[in-house]
Design a protein around this motif. Structure first.
Motif, PDB file in Angstrom:
ATOM      1  N   VAL A 156      -0.898  12.211  -5.441  1.00 35.50           N
ATOM      2  CA  VAL A 156      -0.253  11.683  -4.239  1.00 35.50           C
ATOM      3  C   VAL A 156       1.268  11.867  -4.302  1.00 35.50           C
ATOM      4  O   VAL A 156       1.992  11.299  -3.489  1.00 35.50           O
ATOM      5  CB  VAL A 156      -0.581  10.190  -3.993  1.00 35.50           C
TER       6      VAL A 156
ATOM      7  N   ILE B 179      -7.094   9.271   1.201  1.00 33.17           N
ATOM      8  CA  ILE B 179      -6.815   8.010   1.908  1.00 33.17           C
ATOM      9  C   ILE B 179      -5.432   8.018   2.534  1.00 33.17           C
ATOM     10  O   ILE B 179      -5.210   7.372   3.546  1.00 33.17           O
ATOM     11  CB  ILE B 179      -6.989   6.749   1.013  1.00 33.17           C
ATOM     12  N   HIS B 180      -4.500   8.776   1.942  1.00 30.44           N
ATOM     13  CA  HIS B 180      -3.166   8.790   2.525  1.00 30.44           C
ATOM     14  C   HIS B 180      -3.005   9.914   3.534  1.00 30.44           C
ATOM     15  O   HIS B 180      -1.935  10.062   4.136  1.00 30.44           O
ATOM     16  CB  HIS B 180      -2.112   8.909   1.422  1.00 30.44           C
TER      17      HIS B 180
ATOM     18  N   PRO C 112     -11.348   5.946 -14.523  1.00 34.20           N
ATOM     19  CA  PRO C 112     -11.705   6.845 -13.424  1.00 34.20           C
ATOM     20  C   PRO C 112     -12.755   6.178 -12.542  1.00 34.20           C
ATOM     21  O   PRO C 112     -13.512   5.333 -13.008  1.00 34.20           O
ATOM     22  CB  PRO C 112     -12.294   8.066 -14.135  1.00 34.20           C
ATOM     23  N   PHE C 113     -12.767   6.566 -11.260  1.00 38.58           N
ATOM     24  CA  PHE C 113     -13.797   6.056 -10.370  1.00 38.58           C
ATOM     25  C   PHE C 113     -15.139   6.653 -10.783  1.00 38.58           C
ATOM     26  O   PHE C 113     -15.182   7.783 -11.250  1.00 38.58           O
ATOM     27  CB  PHE C 113     -13.516   6.465  -8.921  1.00 38.58           C
TER      28      PHE C 113
ATOM     29  N   HIS D 220     -14.890   1.673  -0.510  1.00 40.61           N
ATOM     30  CA  HIS D 220     -15.018   2.961  -1.199  1.00 40.61           C
ATOM     31  C   HIS D 220     -15.541   2.807  -2.623  1.00 40.61           C
ATOM     32  O   HIS D 220     -16.191   3.707  -3.141  1.00 40.61           O
ATOM     33  CB  HIS D 220     -13.667   3.680  -1.256  1.00 40.61           C
ATOM     34  N   HIS D 221     -15.199   1.712  -3.259  1.00 42.10           N
ATOM     35  CA  HIS D 221     -15.481   1.641  -4.693  1.00 42.10           C
ATOM     36  C   HIS D 221     -16.328   0.446  -5.103  1.00 42.10           C
ATOM     37  O   HIS D 221     -17.314   0.608  -5.799  1.00 42.10           O
ATOM     38  CB  HIS D 221     -14.161   1.621  -5.475  1.00 42.10           C
TER      39      HIS D 221
ATOM     40  N   TYR E 252      -9.109  11.495  -4.137  1.00 44.04           N
ATOM     41  CA  TYR E 252      -9.160  10.208  -3.433  1.00 44.04           C
ATOM     42  C   TYR E 252      -7.812   9.821  -2.821  1.00 44.04           C
ATOM     43  O   TYR E 252      -7.748   9.475  -1.637  1.00 44.04           O
ATOM     44  CB  TYR E 252      -9.642   9.103  -4.386  1.00 44.04           C
ATOM     45  N   GLY E 253      -6.739   9.909  -3.632  1.00 40.31           N
ATOM     46  CA  GLY E 253      -5.409   9.524  -3.143  1.00 40.31           C
ATOM     47  C   GLY E 253      -4.995  10.346  -1.930  1.00 40.31           C
ATOM     48  O   GLY E 253      -4.701   9.790  -0.861  1.00 40.31           O
TER      49      GLY E 253
ATOM     50  N   LEU F  78      -6.507  -0.045  -5.992  1.00 39.07           N
ATOM     51  CA  LEU F  78      -5.302  -0.643  -5.417  1.00 39.07           C
ATOM     52  C   LEU F  78      -4.058   0.107  -5.889  1.00 39.07           C
ATOM     53  O   LEU F  78      -3.138   0.356  -5.113  1.00 39.07           O
ATOM     54  CB  LEU F  78      -5.204  -2.124  -5.799  1.00 39.07           C
ATOM     55  N   ALA F  79      -4.041   0.488  -7.170  1.00 39.98           N
ATOM     56  CA  ALA F  79      -2.874   1.178  -7.704  1.00 39.98           C
ATOM     57  C   ALA F  79      -2.719   2.563  -7.092  1.00 39.98           C
ATOM     58  O   ALA F  79      -1.631   3.129  -7.095  1.00 39.98           O
ATOM     59  CB  ALA F  79      -2.975   1.291  -9.226  1.00 39.98           C
ATOM     60  N   MET F  80      -3.827   3.124  -6.568  1.00 35.69           N
ATOM     61  CA  MET F  80      -3.738   4.416  -5.889  1.00 35.69           C
ATOM     62  C   MET F  80      -3.200   4.256  -4.478  1.00 35.69           C
ATOM     63  O   MET F  80      -3.039   5.231  -3.762  1.00 35.69           O
ATOM     64  CB  MET F  80      -5.123   5.066  -5.785  1.00 35.69           C
ATOM     65  N   GLY F  81      -2.991   3.010  -4.055  1.00 30.52           N
ATOM     66  CA  GLY F  81      -2.516   2.790  -2.697  1.00 30.52           C
ATOM     67  C   GLY F  81      -3.636   2.588  -1.708  1.00 30.52           C
ATOM     68  O   GLY F  81      -3.429   2.743  -0.507  1.00 30.52           O
ATOM     69  N   ALA F  82      -4.839   2.283  -2.200  1.00 29.04           N
ATOM     70  CA  ALA F  82      -5.920   1.954  -1.272  1.00 29.04           C
ATOM     71  C   ALA F  82      -5.683   0.534  -0.760  1.00 29.04           C
ATOM     72  O   ALA F  82      -5.189  -0.314  -1.494  1.00 29.04           O
ATOM     73  CB  ALA F  82      -7.266   2.040  -1.977  1.00 29.04           C
TER      74      ALA F  82
ATOM     75  N   MET G 198       0.230   4.449 -11.088  1.00 20.49           N
ATOM     76  CA  MET G 198       0.049   3.641 -12.285  1.00 20.49           C
ATOM     77  C   MET G 198      -1.122   4.148 -13.108  1.00 20.49           C
ATOM     78  O   MET G 198      -2.151   4.546 -12.564  1.00 20.49           O
ATOM     79  CB  MET G 198      -0.178   2.179 -11.895  1.00 20.49           C
TER      80      MET G 198
ATOM     81  N   ARG H 253       2.668   1.627  -3.381  1.00 19.70           N
ATOM     82  CA  ARG H 253       1.830   2.148  -4.469  1.00 19.70           C
ATOM     83  C   ARG H 253       1.554   3.632  -4.317  1.00 19.70           C
ATOM     84  O   ARG H 253       1.136   4.293  -5.269  1.00 19.70           O
ATOM     85  CB  ARG H 253       0.527   1.355  -4.543  1.00 19.70           C
ATOM     86  N   ALA H 254       1.737   4.165  -3.110  1.00 18.80           N
ATOM     87  CA  ALA H 254       1.638   5.613  -2.964  1.00 18.80           C
ATOM     88  C   ALA H 254       2.856   6.293  -3.575  1.00 18.80           C
ATOM     89  O   ALA H 254       2.810   7.448  -3.966  1.00 18.80           O
ATOM     90  CB  ALA H 254       1.506   5.977  -1.491  1.00 18.80           C
TER      91      ALA H 254
ATOM     92  N   VAL I  86       0.842  -1.201   0.000  1.00 19.79           N
ATOM     93  CA  VAL I  86       0.000   0.000   0.000  1.00 19.79           C
ATOM     94  C   VAL I  86       0.876   1.250   0.000  1.00 19.79           C
ATOM     95  O   VAL I  86       0.641   2.202  -0.748  1.00 19.79           O
ATOM     96  CB  VAL I  86      -0.960  -0.030   1.213  1.00 19.79           C
TER      97      VAL I  86
ATOM     98  N   ARG J  33      -4.961  12.019 -11.099  1.00 19.50           N
ATOM     99  CA  ARG J  33      -5.242  11.261  -9.886  1.00 19.50           C
ATOM    100  C   ARG J  33      -3.956  10.627  -9.350  1.00 19.50           C
ATOM    101  O   ARG J  33      -3.705  10.618  -8.150  1.00 19.50           O
ATOM    102  CB  ARG J  33      -6.268  10.171 -10.221  1.00 19.50           C
ATOM    103  N   ALA J  34      -3.136  10.116 -10.306  1.00 20.47           N
ATOM    104  CA  ALA J  34      -1.890   9.467  -9.889  1.00 20.47           C
ATOM    105  C   ALA J  34      -0.911  10.491  -9.319  1.00 20.47           C
ATOM    106  O   ALA J  34      -0.268  10.232  -8.303  1.00 20.47           O
ATOM    107  CB  ALA J  34      -1.268   8.714 -11.065  1.00 20.47           C
TER     108      ALA J  34
ATOM    109  N   ILE K 209     -11.883  -1.119 -11.775  1.00 22.45           N
ATOM    110  CA  ILE K 209     -12.115  -0.221 -10.640  1.00 22.45           C
ATOM    111  C   ILE K 209     -11.289  -0.688  -9.438  1.00 22.45           C
ATOM    112  O   ILE K 209     -10.672   0.112  -8.742  1.00 22.45           O
ATOM    113  CB  ILE K 209     -13.618  -0.194 -10.292  1.00 22.45           C
TER     114      ILE K 209
ATOM    115  N   GLN L 205     -10.295  -0.654   1.816  1.00 21.00           N
ATOM    116  CA  GLN L 205     -10.707   0.630   1.242  1.00 21.00           C
ATOM    117  C   GLN L 205     -11.221   0.458  -0.176  1.00 21.00           C
ATOM    118  O   GLN L 205     -12.226   1.063  -0.553  1.00 21.00           O
ATOM    119  CB  GLN L 205      -9.525   1.601   1.244  1.00 21.00           C
TER     120      GLN L 205
END
Lengths: 296, 433
Positions: free
Chosen positions: A209, A155-156, A140-141, B334-335, A151-152, B322-326, A133, A128-129, A125, A205-206, B317, B330
């Motif tokens: 963070v 959560i961080h 997109p969400f 969240h999704h 979002y990033g 996961l790639a965002m570090g969730a 990627m 990936r921060a 986790v 988005r990437a 999704i 989460q």
């Protein structure tokens, strides 16, 4: 070499493969050793990512064979090769996305700034921060444009209050060259944008963070030429700040955006070098065949 | 006139084109036939539904209104003791005065007044008695009183009892029918909305029987079911789908959940009887036990629906999160789960609607017993709508027949209201896009 304390944390996602047996003869400070130019030609800057003998197995099937590769910071490195050659598989090792596939097993060692990220103690986790990627299909969400970028940082816990968050979202969207187009509709859904805009939203988005590395897995394969050109410009701008690794099927794209190109074939790294050399003067026969369109 | 010299505009068809054209006709015909089959199928389904609903409404609508007789009643001080106004026989008072009004003399054994009393609901006497107890000064006066009539008389006014039936085979004699006719002619008989049907619990007297107790019982039961089955079912599904390792144990659990969804509901009733009542000593026929049993029954449906909704969320999704570090949690909460919510809600609605209509397990946990009151809480004895339908359908009084159909209509209305609420909730849960 400084170790990033953030990266050393109890792992919540233990790796499937065990590399300790293979690593016994390796010196942890190896990354500092001078790079043998024969193996890693074309390095334009300091090494950011260093892969040593990385193999990936999906169940019984081996998808990647002993790949050793150095990737420079503040530069674009392109991975080219025919479909199924292992370039995406290798890319997904760098942020340990392969951990999410139960049957996948990664052997070998990858270091970022000298720190072994394949180690069990590394929390994927946190990794990936640091390693963002961007995927082939814009993903997109299904939330607002603002929420997508926020979002990033949320959560961080990167921002202290709403103003800071809004500033960061604005900065990231500006950095991704999307701000002007969406400034007046941040609350509208991210999925309502065009494909090219969505891909830039995902890039925003990437970078929200503040990663060190951005991995891009065929980011333009679903886009039209104009949107592709826009993304390529963006990649060229982002190169000044980030270490960018891009997987692409388009050799023209690799030639346009990258400083260094690695050619993969059948799960093996065939050749790596300065992009011009790879396209104009490849050392390997297979590279020549591929770039001239004789297979692939 | 160069045009005339040109070859015909339509070039001779290629052999392939001709063959395709020939087949095209058959292909269109097949499509037309298929559409016709579809229309026929829908038509038959609608017809059956209309027949079903139509017959229920036809049988049941008469339960929503009832008749009463408004009459002058002389509160005779000779009959009502002022010091003990509750002790008098008010039914007899009403009956004898009605006989007198009609000019019929009672015989020594009181056969006629008994026959007259049978035309009124027992509630008539109670109503009059309460009024006198409330205001004893009425004794000695003549007051106007509206007396609810009995179920048989009510059926006669609804044309459900026919004079053509031989006297021995009907509940009302020729004499009683004649009295009713005369009452009607005098204008004393009024019909109105049957509010008792919606404000009372079950009763042995059809004219006093209502659905409120069963409606509240069903609502309390569904509350227990929903509060237990939805969170547990969704939680189990999320764990199995998103977190659990895929191995033999999870495969075994999955097979069992699928099997449980197919277990006959009466088995859940037996389980509830054995576990909740005999072992845990929870009160019999209570909404708590009913809700627990229905929750067990609903769990597999909710788990299966939730799992398929989670499976339908695009993996891109999950990867994006996961790639965002969730973390895994989460990315799920969240999704993935918000995206699966409409599917989850659909499963929950189906399970709850099924639970509302379920009868067999409730019979086994004691709800088939006669529960006249209105349940006061989760542990007091209670009825349930589908069980009430079952009980009334088996009742011997003819007037319960129309009430059974009316109770079915109430059950359907309950279900429609519940589904509407669920749909509104689902809309709210759904993202705006």
């Amino acid at each position: 070499m400084t170790m990033n304390p953030d990266l050393v944390a109890p792992s919540r996602e233990p790796r499937q493969g065990d590399v300790s047996a293979l690593d016994t003869d390796r010196n942890p400070g190896h990354a500092e050793a001078p790079v043998p130019t024969v193996v890693h030609p074309g390095l334009t800057g300091p090494i950011k990512i260093k892969a040593e003998d990385v193999s990936v197995f999906y169940g019984q099937k081996q998808a990647l064979f002993d790949v050793s590769l150095d990737i420079a910071d503040k530069a674009v490195t392109a991975f080219i090769g025919p479909s199924g050659c292992g370039k995406s598989t290798f890319l997904r090792c760098i942020n340990r996305m392969n951990d999410t596939i139960p049957s996948a097993r990664v052997v070998g060692k990858i270091t970022i700034d000298g720190q072994d990220i394949t180690d069990r103690s590394i929390d994927p986790v946190l990794l990936r921060a640091r390693v963002g990627m961007v995927f082939q299909k814009p993903n997109p969400f299904p939330k607002s444009i603002f929420e997508n970028v926020a979002y990033g940082p949320k959560i961080h816990g990167l921002t202290a209050n709403k103003t800071e968050l809004a500033d960061r979202v604005e900065h990231s969207l500006k950095r991704a060259g999307l701000w002007k187009e969406v400034a007046d509709r941040l609350e509208s859904p991210g999925t309502g944008l065009s494909g090219g805009q969505q891909q830039r939203l995902v890039i925003a988005r990437a970078i929200a963070v503040e990663p060190e590395v951005i991995l891009m897995d065929e980011p333009c394969s679903a886009l039209d030429p104009i949107a592709t050109a826009r993304i390529e410009e963006l990649i060229d701008e982002l190169r000044e700040e980030y270490c960018i690794v891009i997987v692409t099927h388009s050799m023209a794209q690799a030639a346009r955006v990258s400083q260094r190109t690695a050619f993969f074939h059948l799960g093996q790294l065939i050749e790596v070098g300065p992009t011009e050399d790879i396209f104009q003067n490849p050392r390997e026969r297979r590279t020549l065949d591929y770039i001239t369109g004789r297979f692939g | 006139m160069t045009d005339a010299a040109l070859p015909p505009a339509v070039a001779p068809a290629r052999p392939a084109t001709a063959a395709i054209q020939k087949r095209l006709k058959a292909r269109y015909a097949r499509e037309k036939r298929f559409r016709a089959y579809g229309l026929i199928a829908i038509g038959i389904a609608v017809l059956f539904l209309a027949v079903l609903l139509g017959s229920i409404v036809k049988q049941g609508y008469s339960a929503f209104y009832t008749h009463a007789v408004t009459a002058e009643v002389y509160l005779d001080p000779a009959v009502i003791d002022a010091s003990n106004p509750g002790g008098a026989n008010y039914d007899q008072l009403i009956a004898s005065q009605q006989l007198a009004e009609l000019g019929v003399a009672d015989d020594e054994r009181g056969t006629r007044s008994t026959a007259m009393r049978a035309l009124f609901s027992p509630d008539a006497g109670f109503g009059l008695r309460e009024r006198v107890i409330e205001d004893p000064s009425l004794i000695g006066q003549t007051i106007e009183f509206t007396a609810p009539i009995g179920d048989d008389a009510d059926l006669y006014f609804k044309d459900d009892i026919s004079r053509d039936t031989p006297q021995a085979q009907r509940r009302l004699s020729d004499e009683q029918l004649a009295w009713l006719d005369r009452m009607e002619q005098s204008g004393a008989v009024t019909s109105g909305f049957n509010s008792d049907f919606f404000t009372r619990g079950d009763s042995t007297q059809p004219e006093l029987a209502g659905v409120l107790g069963a409606v509240i019982g069903s609502a309390l039961m569904l509350l227990v079911t929903g509060l237990l089955a939805i969170p547990i079912g969704v939680g189990a599904a999320v764990y199995l789908e998103e977190f659990a390792r895929k191995n033999r144990i999870t495969a075994f659990i999955e097979v069992n959940i699928n099997n449980l969804a197919a277990v006959p509901s009466i088995v859940y009733g037996l389980l509830g009887l054995a576990v909740f009542i005999n072992w845990m000593h929870l009160p019999r026929a209570s909404p708590l036990v009913g809700g627990l049993v229905l929750a067990l029954m609903s769990l597999p449906t909710i788990i299966i629906a939730t799992r398929s909704a989670l499976k339908a969320v695009p993996p891109s999704i999950r990867e994006a999160a996961l790639a965002m570090g969730a973390s895994r949690t989460q990315s799920v909460f969240h999704h993935v789960l918000p995206l699966a919510m409409p599917g989850v809600m659909t499963g929950a609605i189906l399970a709850m609607a099924h639970a509302l209509g379920e009868t067999a397990p409730l019979l086994l946990i004691g709800m088939v017993s006669f529960t006249p009151g209105i349940p006061e809480g989760l542990t007091s004895p209670s009825g349930a709508l589908p069980v009430l339908v079952y009980i009334w359908e088996n009742a011997s009084e003819r007037a319960f027949h129309e009430r059974t159909a009316a109770a079915i209509l109430v059950l359907l209305a309950f279900m429609i209201v519940m589904n509407l609420v669920a749909i509104v909730l689902r809309r709210r849960f759904e993202r705006r896009w």
